[in-house]
Design an enzyme around this catalytic site. Structure first.
Site, PDB file in Angstrom:
ATOM      1  N   LYS A 239       4.768  14.494  -1.420  1.00  0.00           N
ATOM      2  CA  LYS A 239       4.350  13.818  -0.194  1.00  0.00           C
ATOM      3  C   LYS A 239       3.696  14.851   0.721  1.00  0.00           C
ATOM      4  O   LYS A 239       4.160  15.999   0.796  1.00  0.00           O
ATOM      5  CB  LYS A 239       5.582  13.200   0.466  1.00  0.00           C
ATOM      6  CG  LYS A 239       5.299  12.337   1.681  1.00  0.00           C
ATOM      7  CD  LYS A 239       6.591  11.728   2.207  1.00  0.00           C
ATOM      8  CE  LYS A 239       6.384  10.775   3.359  1.00  0.00           C
ATOM      9  NZ  LYS A 239       7.652  10.171   3.822  1.00  0.00           N
TER      10      LYS A 239
ATOM     11  N   SER B  41       7.548   5.235   4.157  1.00  0.00           N
ATOM     12  CA  SER B  41       6.303   5.946   4.346  1.00  0.00           C
ATOM     13  C   SER B  41       5.872   6.737   3.108  1.00  0.00           C
ATOM     14  O   SER B  41       4.713   7.150   3.038  1.00  0.00           O
ATOM     15  CB  SER B  41       6.440   6.914   5.528  1.00  0.00           C
ATOM     16  OG  SER B  41       7.403   7.906   5.259  1.00  0.00           O
TER      17      SER B  41
ATOM     18  N   SER C  60      12.351   5.803   3.870  1.00  0.00           N
ATOM     19  CA  SER C  60      11.001   6.115   3.392  1.00  0.00           C
ATOM     20  C   SER C  60      10.875   6.585   1.950  1.00  0.00           C
ATOM     21  O   SER C  60       9.753   6.695   1.458  1.00  0.00           O
ATOM     22  CB  SER C  60      10.336   7.143   4.313  1.00  0.00           C
ATOM     23  OG  SER C  60       9.818   6.520   5.450  1.00  0.00           O
TER      24      SER C  60
END
Lengths: 492, 99
Positions: free
Chosen positions: A82, A157, A181
């Protein structure tokens, strides 16, 4: 030689194949780089692909093997990160214009650990800006598309991390979880994710969103892979003052063990409020657990309904403070103003997107004079009530079973107002506020072939127990976790 | 609790070092107002005598010995700066009446 396509192999299979000389790390890495080139345009999941660095790391693994060095637990396994995990010499944008050209001078602790374990890092993954979102639509670089249905959200996310894992554009990935997330996108994309106990994994080099909630966690194709990744990234780090000292367990050894006698807490009200397909999948997972020897116990978290209000006060308050560092002085975007203060304002206003501004405003308001007691302090007290709810529940059961989300992946653009989007997080927020570990895994598909996720939640530092139950359930359910390959240029 | 006024939105933006267009300020007044209305539900809970949870684990602050360790070089630290000069971050003038 390996008789399956290379991208079909999971983390543990690939590590064995590379260690056994059945396939070279460079071959595997090339196969993934080709898949990324072919399928990423439809998914928009990678923000940056480091082909050169990945091939160099793979070649180093192959050389070390040729010299007879003992391979690390992830030797030759391509992974992706990420884009809020700092990578030395590689862009780290957090999905934000304000960091569009930022290249960190150091690696996050988890990145150091992956490299030391022999992993090959393919690149950086799209995300909601500064990890603020539940659909990936808040990225400054466009949304990620769900590989099961390109018109749908991958969740957020860590949407990029879940999408590349499901679409096999990486073997697995690391994300971060502040209020769900890693879990919610894993649920939307049909893969497995672990949000570790707060403090289990170092936050050093994870760009801070809400410091009392943030944790790095693995997203993988199966429970054993997630367990191996967690064992690699967990452990004490003196550079994170909240890093826990408790020893890291052999999580992978928990796979394929007996479950008999474990008490599974069931939140009847939570399950009743879900879409029918989710409700049925959770109920059928529960009967599988019973068949495996678990004892169901009805429990409740009476204050969990307040988790949304508490979380969106606490997390935004912490974010408003953490994001004060983005002022255009030491790194990131600078937009010249009339003076210093004006430069701060212009840089931040040009660099942050709408949701980030909204949350900074909300958090600043909750911390401001006259509102601190009514909002921030009140929320932290209600947080204590939620912590106590978990403590009471865990007196009567060993772990909790609940949905990851109220329903499967929604369409991109479908959830329009901020509050409706926040309500998507109802089942993931309580564990974040209490700092307890939670694992999300696929438990079925809807009639329309969209994945359904379930969550296992345990007391602090019971990741091993969650892996044990998840692994047994995974075998019993036999759910497919690979999304179909997206057609080239098939973006909806 | 009443919804936010536009003046309050402007005041919070000032505290947060954000510059808002009129459209942004109007939208935020409505959006934040709706979110705060939802959060008012917390008012009904009795939390007298309940300690706040600022941190999810009861851990003692960890201390380390205070000794020199390797850190970033000046060049590395400045590499991402929007502007630098003479080995330092270059920033707009801070003090009035100079230069």
């Amino acid at each position: 030689m390996v008789d399956r396509e290379l991208h079909a192999l999971c983390v543990t299979e690939l590590a064995s194949a590379v260690a056994g000389g059945e396939v070279s790390a460079v071959e595997v890495t090339r196969a993934y780089l080709e898949r990324i080139e072919r399928f990423n345009p439809a998914l928009n999941a990678y923000l940056h692909v480091d082909a050169q660095g990945a091939l160099a790391a793979a070649a180093a693994v192959d050389r070390a093997r040729a010299q007879g060095d003992a391979p690390g637990p992830l030797a030759g396994v391509p992974l992706a990160l990420k884009d809020n995990l700092c990578t030395r010499g590689l862009p780290t944008t957090c999905g934000s214009r304000i960091l569009q050209n930022y290249v960190p001078p150091y690696d996050a602790d988890v990145v150091e650990r992956l490299r030391a374990a022999g992993a090959v890092l393919l690149g950086k993954l799209n995300m909601d800006e500064f990890a603020m979102g539940s659909s990936n639509e808040n990225s400054a670089f466009g949304p990620v598309h769900n590989p099961w249905d390109l018109s749908r959200a991958p969740g957020g996310s860590s949407g990029g991390a879940a999408a590349v894992t499901a679409a096999r554009l990486s073997v697995a990935a690391l994300g971060s979880d502040t209020g769900g997330s890693v879990r919610q996108p894993a649920g939307f994309c049909g893969v497995t994710a672990i949000k570790p106990t707060y403090g289990r994994v170092s936050r050093y080099g994870l760009v801070a969103f809400a410091s009392s909630l943030d944790q790095v966690g693995p997203i993988a194709r199966n429970v054993r892979d997630a367990a191996r990744l967690l064992a690699v990234i967990a452990g004490h780090d003196p550079r994170d003052a909240t890093s826990a000292q408790s020893p890291v367990e052999a999580y992978e050894d928990e796979c394929s063990r007996e479950l008999s006698g474990l008490r599974v807490g069931v939140l009847v009200d939570a399950i009743a409020g879900c879409e029918p397909s989710t409700r049925q999948a959770i109920e059928s997972a529960l009967s599988r657990l019973q068949a495996l020897g678990c004892e169901p116990v009805t429990v409740s978290l009476p204050h969990a309904e307040h988790a949304i209000a508490v979380y969106y006060i606490v997390a935004t308050a912490e974010a408003s403070s953490n994001l004060a560092r983005f002022d255009g002085m030491r790194y990131g975007l600078r937009v010249r103003g009339e003076d210093l203060r004006d430069t701060y304002r212009k840089s931040r206003s040009a660099g942050f997107g709408r949701e980030v501004k909204r949350r900074i405003m909300l958090g600043t308001y909750a911390l401001s004079a006259g509102y601190y007691d009514a909002f921030y302090l009140k929320a932290q007290r209600v947080r204590t009530l939620i912590v106590r709810d978990f403590e009471r529940a865990f007196e009567r059961c060993d772990l909790l079973l609940m949905p990851t989300s109220p329903g499967p992946a929604f369409k991109l653009g479908e959830v329009k107002d901020p509050l409706s989007m926040y309500k998507q997080d109802i089942f993931t927020l309580p564990a974040s506020l209490a700092g307890v570990p939670a694992l999300s895994m696929p438990c079925g598909l809807t009639d329309g072939r969209l994945p359904i996720g379930l969550q296992l939640v345990g007391p602090h530092f019971t990741e091993a127990r969650l892996v044990r139950v998840a692994s047994a359930l995974e075998q019993a359910l036999g759910v497919a976790t690979s999304a179909p390959d997206p057609g080239p240029g098939a973006r909806a | 609790m009443a919804r936010l006024t536009l003046d309050q939105v402007r005041h919070v933006a000032l505290l947060a070092a954000l510059e808002l267009s009129d459209d942004e300020a109007n939208a935020l007044r409505d959006e934040l107002g709706a979110i705060l209305d939802y959060m008012v539900a917390l008012e009904s809970l009795d939390v007298s005598g309940v300690e706040p949870t600022f941190h999810p684990l009861n851990m003692a602050a960890s201390l380390r010995s205070d000794h020199l360790q390797p850190s970033l070089s000046r060049e590395q630290a400045l590499a991402a700066a929007p502007e630098s000069e003479q080995g330092a971050f270059a920033v707009p003038k801070v003090l009035e009446g100079e230069g």
